[in-house]
Design an enzyme around this catalytic site. Structure first.
Site, PDB file in Angstrom:
ATOM      1  N   CYS A 173      58.290 -67.480  42.852  1.00  0.00           N
ATOM      2  CA  CYS A 173      58.896 -66.152  42.932  1.00  0.00           C
ATOM      3  C   CYS A 173      57.921 -65.049  43.322  1.00  0.00           C
ATOM      4  O   CYS A 173      58.323 -63.887  43.417  1.00  0.00           O
ATOM      5  CB  CYS A 173      59.573 -65.827  41.597  1.00  0.00           C
ATOM      6  SG  CYS A 173      60.905 -66.973  41.209  1.00  0.00           S
ATOM      7  N   HIS A 313      58.719 -56.671  38.221  1.00  0.00           N
ATOM      8  CA  HIS A 313      59.406 -57.941  38.434  1.00  0.00           C
ATOM      9  C   HIS A 313      60.748 -57.893  37.715  1.00  0.00           C
ATOM     10  O   HIS A 313      61.775 -58.220  38.297  1.00  0.00           O
ATOM     11  CB  HIS A 313      58.540 -59.092  37.921  1.00  0.00           C
ATOM     12  CG  HIS A 313      59.108 -60.443  38.193  1.00  0.00           C
ATOM     13  ND1 HIS A 313      59.221 -60.957  39.465  1.00  0.00           N
ATOM     14  CD2 HIS A 313      59.603 -61.388  37.363  1.00  0.00           C
ATOM     15  CE1 HIS A 313      59.754 -62.170  39.410  1.00  0.00           C
ATOM     16  NE2 HIS A 313      60.005 -62.446  38.142  1.00  0.00           N
ATOM     17  N   GLU A 324      55.669 -58.470  30.908  1.00  0.00           N
ATOM     18  CA  GLU A 324      55.361 -57.472  31.931  1.00  0.00           C
ATOM     19  C   GLU A 324      55.023 -56.119  31.313  1.00  0.00           C
ATOM     20  O   GLU A 324      54.100 -55.431  31.756  1.00  0.00           O
ATOM     21  CB  GLU A 324      56.565 -57.347  32.865  1.00  0.00           C
ATOM     22  CG  GLU A 324      56.255 -56.775  34.203  1.00  0.00           C
ATOM     23  CD  GLU A 324      57.413 -56.900  35.164  1.00  0.00           C
ATOM     24  OE1 GLU A 324      57.225 -56.507  36.323  1.00  0.00           O
ATOM     25  OE2 GLU A 324      58.492 -57.369  34.769  1.00  0.00           O
ATOM     26  N   LYS A 345      66.200 -55.811  40.517  1.00  0.00           N
ATOM     27  CA  LYS A 345      66.962 -57.045  40.269  1.00  0.00           C
ATOM     28  C   LYS A 345      68.244 -56.747  39.508  1.00  0.00           C
ATOM     29  O   LYS A 345      69.186 -57.547  39.521  1.00  0.00           O
ATOM     30  CB  LYS A 345      66.108 -58.056  39.507  1.00  0.00           C
ATOM     31  CG  LYS A 345      64.978 -58.664  40.330  1.00  0.00           C
ATOM     32  CD  LYS A 345      64.233 -59.729  39.533  1.00  0.00           C
ATOM     33  CE  LYS A 345      63.089 -60.337  40.327  1.00  0.00           C
ATOM     34  NZ  LYS A 345      61.950 -59.419  40.506  1.00  0.00           N
ATOM     35  N   HIS A 350      68.023 -61.810  41.648  1.00  0.00           N
ATOM     36  CA  HIS A 350      66.696 -62.403  41.817  1.00  0.00           C
ATOM     37  C   HIS A 350      66.782 -63.473  42.910  1.00  0.00           C
ATOM     38  O   HIS A 350      67.255 -64.584  42.669  1.00  0.00           O
ATOM     39  CB  HIS A 350      66.251 -63.013  40.491  1.00  0.00           C
ATOM     40  CG  HIS A 350      64.841 -63.520  40.485  1.00  0.00           C
ATOM     41  ND1 HIS A 350      64.036 -63.531  41.604  1.00  0.00           N
ATOM     42  CD2 HIS A 350      64.080 -64.038  39.483  1.00  0.00           C
ATOM     43  CE1 HIS A 350      62.861 -64.035  41.302  1.00  0.00           C
ATOM     44  NE2 HIS A 350      62.856 -64.352  40.018  1.00  0.00           N
ATOM     45  N   PHE A 409      57.361 -69.019  38.524  1.00  0.00           N
ATOM     46  CA  PHE A 409      57.202 -70.316  37.885  1.00  0.00           C
ATOM     47  C   PHE A 409      55.971 -71.013  38.460  1.00  0.00           C
ATOM     48  O   PHE A 409      55.708 -70.955  39.653  1.00  0.00           O
ATOM     49  CB  PHE A 409      58.437 -71.185  38.132  1.00  0.00           C
ATOM     50  CG  PHE A 409      59.622 -70.823  37.273  1.00  0.00           C
ATOM     51  CD1 PHE A 409      59.556 -69.812  36.331  1.00  0.00           C
ATOM     52  CD2 PHE A 409      60.818 -71.518  37.411  1.00  0.00           C
ATOM     53  CE1 PHE A 409      60.648 -69.492  35.549  1.00  0.00           C
ATOM     54  CE2 PHE A 409      61.918 -71.201  36.631  1.00  0.00           C
ATOM     55  CZ  PHE A 409      61.845 -70.194  35.701  1.00  0.00           C
TER      56      PHE A 409
END
Length: 426
Positions: A173, A313, A324, A345, A350, A409
């Site tokens: 991502c 993010h 975060e 998002k 996403h 990930f």
């Protein structure tokens, strides 16, 4: 141009294909209106799945200018990449036919490659999964292109006539951030003068939905798709999958100035780190993301106090948003509490590898308009996420330097610093 000294890199063209409207203008209007493009999945029957919502792109390949042969040859994500690259090229005003082709390159990011095409073709050759021994004769002639994500860069390079470096970056991502950061480095080191850089993903397929269902990363809030994505909200329970692309024209700064180009922003700093910790898990202290932010700021020659806006993010999972928040506090210090932060998002979902580039597009447009896009659906902030996450409504805000971050990930943590080049020159 390959002169000596520091080569600075600027963005002179933007293309966006995103849920809620194709093109950069439609994308920006959706964000500033605070509207969401999340809905029940329509590409297939989602009823067997735990999470049945997504942010789909209303995309017509033929109306977008692709030929029947291109449509036949390319997976949906590759189609996104080519159409979006053409928009960016047109926006830049560059005459690509006059450029030295070997000094023009392409870098495209993607997390899951041609997932949509591979899923469809497996269903075809296996007769809907009923055949254990599949018949390859039923597959599309260009199935090999689906198997090798490098075809994304190939297609974009063909579309613009680029004969320089051509690369696909696949770092989960963070792919969209890393692709732009890598392309900027290619120009900075003198290997190319112009790079087409961005990312594309089209992951809304049964296999991808099933995979994220299995680890419970996506939201089960199927009764209210428009409000299902809730970054930093106390009621958040997973992300909403999306799709799309964003592509940029990156140029060496002096050349862009000399031709009178519209300069959106300078790619002033980039860094990526790995937590070497867990495939999907995150440490709560945000140390690795904070380190990526620190190095990106150092490369940009900016202080934490110079950052006017943070594009987070903000996936809407419990662990990401806490991680975060800790990273921002660790890297920006007290300034983190004075800086608006938001997650788009909440509106466009996403889109895995593509979202980093889509978020860079939002960051650049925020700088152009001095407007910070909101975090939609943020009604009840999580007490552990105690920064200014710009709930619900866009905010007028002088924005000369933006930090955009991603978490992927595999433990990937990336940060890009975008700045007004005149401000940096001062």
């Amino acid at each position: 141009m390959s002169g000596t000294g520091e080569r600075r890199v600027v963005i002179t063209g933007i293309g966006v294909t995103a849920p809620g409207g194709q093109g950069a203008k439609a994308f920006w209007k959706l964000l500033t209106d605070g509207r969401t493009a999340t809905r029940r999945i329509s590409f297939f029957d989602p009823s067997p799945f735990r999470s049945q919502v997504a942010a789909e792109v209303d995309f017509d390949a033929e109306l977008s200018g692709l030929t029947p042969q291109e449509i036949r040859r390319m997976d949906r994500a590759a189609q996104f990449a080519v159409v979006t690259a053409r928009e960016a090229v047109a926006d830049s005003g560059l005459e690509f036919g006059t450029l030295a082709p070997h000094r023009t390159g392409v870098t495209i990011g993607s997390a899951v490659g041609a997932t949509t095409g591979l899923d469809q073709e497996y269903r075809t050759v296996s007769d809907g999964g009923r055949l254990e021994l599949v018949d390859h004769a039923y597959a599309v002639p260009h199935l090999y292109n689906y198997l090798v994500p490098s075809s994304f860069a190939t297609e974009v390079a063909w579309a613009v006539g680029a004969e320089g470096p051509a690369t696909v970056v696949s770092t989960g991502c963070t792919s969209g951030l890393d692709a732009v950061g890598y392309a900027a480095d290619v120009i900075r080191e003198g290997t190319a003068d112009v790079m087409i850089a961005g990312a594309a993903d089209a992951p809304i397929s049964p296999i991808t939905v099933a995979c994220f269902d299995a680890i419970k990363a996506t939201t089960p809030r199927n009764d209210d798709p428009a409000h299902a994505s809730r970054p930093f909200d106390a009621s958040r329970n997973g992300f909403v999958m999306g799709e799309g692309a964003a592509v940029f024209v990156l140029e060496e700064w002096e050349s862009a100035r000399a031709r009178g180009a519209k300069i959106y922003a300078e790619v002033a700093g980039f860094a990526t780190r790995s937590n070497a910790f867990h495939m999907t898990g995150l440490r709560p202290d945000g140390k690795e993301m904070a380190e990526a932010i620190r190095v990106a700021l150092q490369e940009a020659r900016l202080n934490a106090e110079d950052i006017d806006y943070v594009n987070a993010h903000g996936s809407g999972t419990k662990q990401n948003d806490r991680h975060e928040t800790a990273a921002f506090k660790r890297s920006l210090g007290d300034h983190a509490h004075r800086t608006p932060v938001s997650s788009i998002k909440s509106m466009v979902g996403h889109s895995l590898g593509a979202i980093g580039s889509i978020e860079i597009a939002a960051s650049v447009l925020a700088m152009s308009h001095d407007v910070v896009p909101p975090t939609a659906n943020l009604h009840t902030p999580d007490p552990e996420c105690d920064l200014d996450y710009v709930p619900l409504t866009a905010r007028d805000w002088k924005t000369d330097a933006v930090l955009s971050v991603g978490s992927g990930f595999g433990g990937f943590q990336s940060a890009v610093v975008l700045a007004n080049p005149d401000r940096r020159a001062r």
